[in-house]
Design an enzyme around this catalytic site. Sequence first.
Site, PDB file in Angstrom:
ATOM      1  N   GLY A  12      59.167  43.015  51.647  1.00  0.00           N
ATOM      2  CA  GLY A  12      59.145  44.369  52.221  1.00  0.00           C
ATOM      3  C   GLY A  12      60.223  44.561  53.268  1.00  0.00           C
ATOM      4  O   GLY A  12      59.976  45.109  54.342  1.00  0.00           O
ATOM      5  N   TYR A 160      42.083  47.207  55.792  1.00  0.00           N
ATOM      6  CA  TYR A 160      43.266  46.657  56.480  1.00  0.00           C
ATOM      7  C   TYR A 160      42.853  45.517  57.424  1.00  0.00           C
ATOM      8  O   TYR A 160      43.494  44.464  57.468  1.00  0.00           O
ATOM      9  CB  TYR A 160      43.952  47.784  57.246  1.00  0.00           C
ATOM     10  CG  TYR A 160      45.285  47.446  57.866  1.00  0.00           C
ATOM     11  CD1 TYR A 160      46.432  47.265  57.082  1.00  0.00           C
ATOM     12  CD2 TYR A 160      45.413  47.321  59.245  1.00  0.00           C
ATOM     13  CE1 TYR A 160      47.660  46.976  57.667  1.00  0.00           C
ATOM     14  CE2 TYR A 160      46.633  47.037  59.836  1.00  0.00           C
ATOM     15  CZ  TYR A 160      47.758  46.861  59.041  1.00  0.00           C
ATOM     16  OH  TYR A 160      48.975  46.572  59.621  1.00  0.00           O
ATOM     17  N   LYS A 164      44.077  41.666  57.208  1.00  0.00           N
ATOM     18  CA  LYS A 164      44.845  41.041  58.298  1.00  0.00           C
ATOM     19  C   LYS A 164      44.075  39.877  58.926  1.00  0.00           C
ATOM     20  O   LYS A 164      44.681  38.881  59.336  1.00  0.00           O
ATOM     21  CB  LYS A 164      45.227  42.092  59.344  1.00  0.00           C
ATOM     22  CG  LYS A 164      46.205  43.151  58.805  1.00  0.00           C
ATOM     23  CD  LYS A 164      47.483  42.534  58.247  1.00  0.00           C
ATOM     24  CE  LYS A 164      48.585  43.552  58.005  1.00  0.00           C
ATOM     25  NZ  LYS A 164      49.808  42.953  57.458  1.00  0.00           N
TER      26      LYS A 164
END
Length: 252
Positions: A12, A160, A164
């Site tokens: 990314g 999320y 994480k």
Amino acid sequence: MRLAGKHALITGASQGIGRATALALAREGADIAINHYPDPDGAHRRNAEAVAAEVHALGRRSLVLGADVAQEKPSADMVAQAIREFGALDILVNNAGILRDATLRNLTRQQWDDVLDVNLGSMFNCAKPASSHMRERETGSIVNIASVIGLTGNFGQTNYAAAKAGAIGFTKSLAREMARYGVRVNAVAPGFMDTDMTRTIDPEIKENIRKQIPLGHFGTAEDIAAAILFLVSDDARYITGEVLSVNGGWYM
Ligand code: NAI
């Protein structure tokens, strides 16, 4: 230069923290493989090529590698290509990430899967082949980008936060597995950074968050790149399994 002769792959890396990391590592002498999401209209590819031009301008080699890191085979092929073209891979930065926010009540299974697959599945997909190569060479460093949200949780981010927090557990476990081969594995947990990912947050909510940050402002992509550079360099040669928080004191 702290990374002379090293070869790095950053997922990314066409924008934001990934781009800043590509440039920070290149400035210290590393050649950079720039992964981007293979979007049909080619916008990410064009951005990745612009990053590659910046890496060249710093006197380093670069590769532009399109691959959806949520998928196992394209990720493994990408790692293999970076190793083939550079001759070796010393550094992997698992940076790719997405948000699909909703309270659990409204969260779809697709939004759950997408966030887990990109933010956490990508770490399996890329670190598995990369760590196997590093293990054979008995050298290497992996940095996984977690988030302060993986430590605190957040309203509307069960997916999320789970990904994480998973990244932190993954980092510590892989660090234990790889230490005997001289390969270090660490995580960086950014707080609120001023990138495309946070630009869409409502300004009022952002201002409320800003007021809670002891240093009084959001961080930049370069602040995270500096932490990553430290962890992959020999300055951090005795650090593995660590989660480095870079959040202006927001969570301590
Ligand atoms: P960004 O949205 O600018 O960058 C994310 C990058 O991941 C983009 O280049 C995107 O194209 C790429 N990506 C997404 N899905 C992909 C896929 N399937 N395959 C390949 N590439 C893919 O956001 P930013 O801020 O630079 O984020 C980088 C990392 O930092 C992410 O993991 C994010 O979760 C994490 N982070 C960011 C924070 C922030 O405040 N900006 C806070 C905490 C963590």
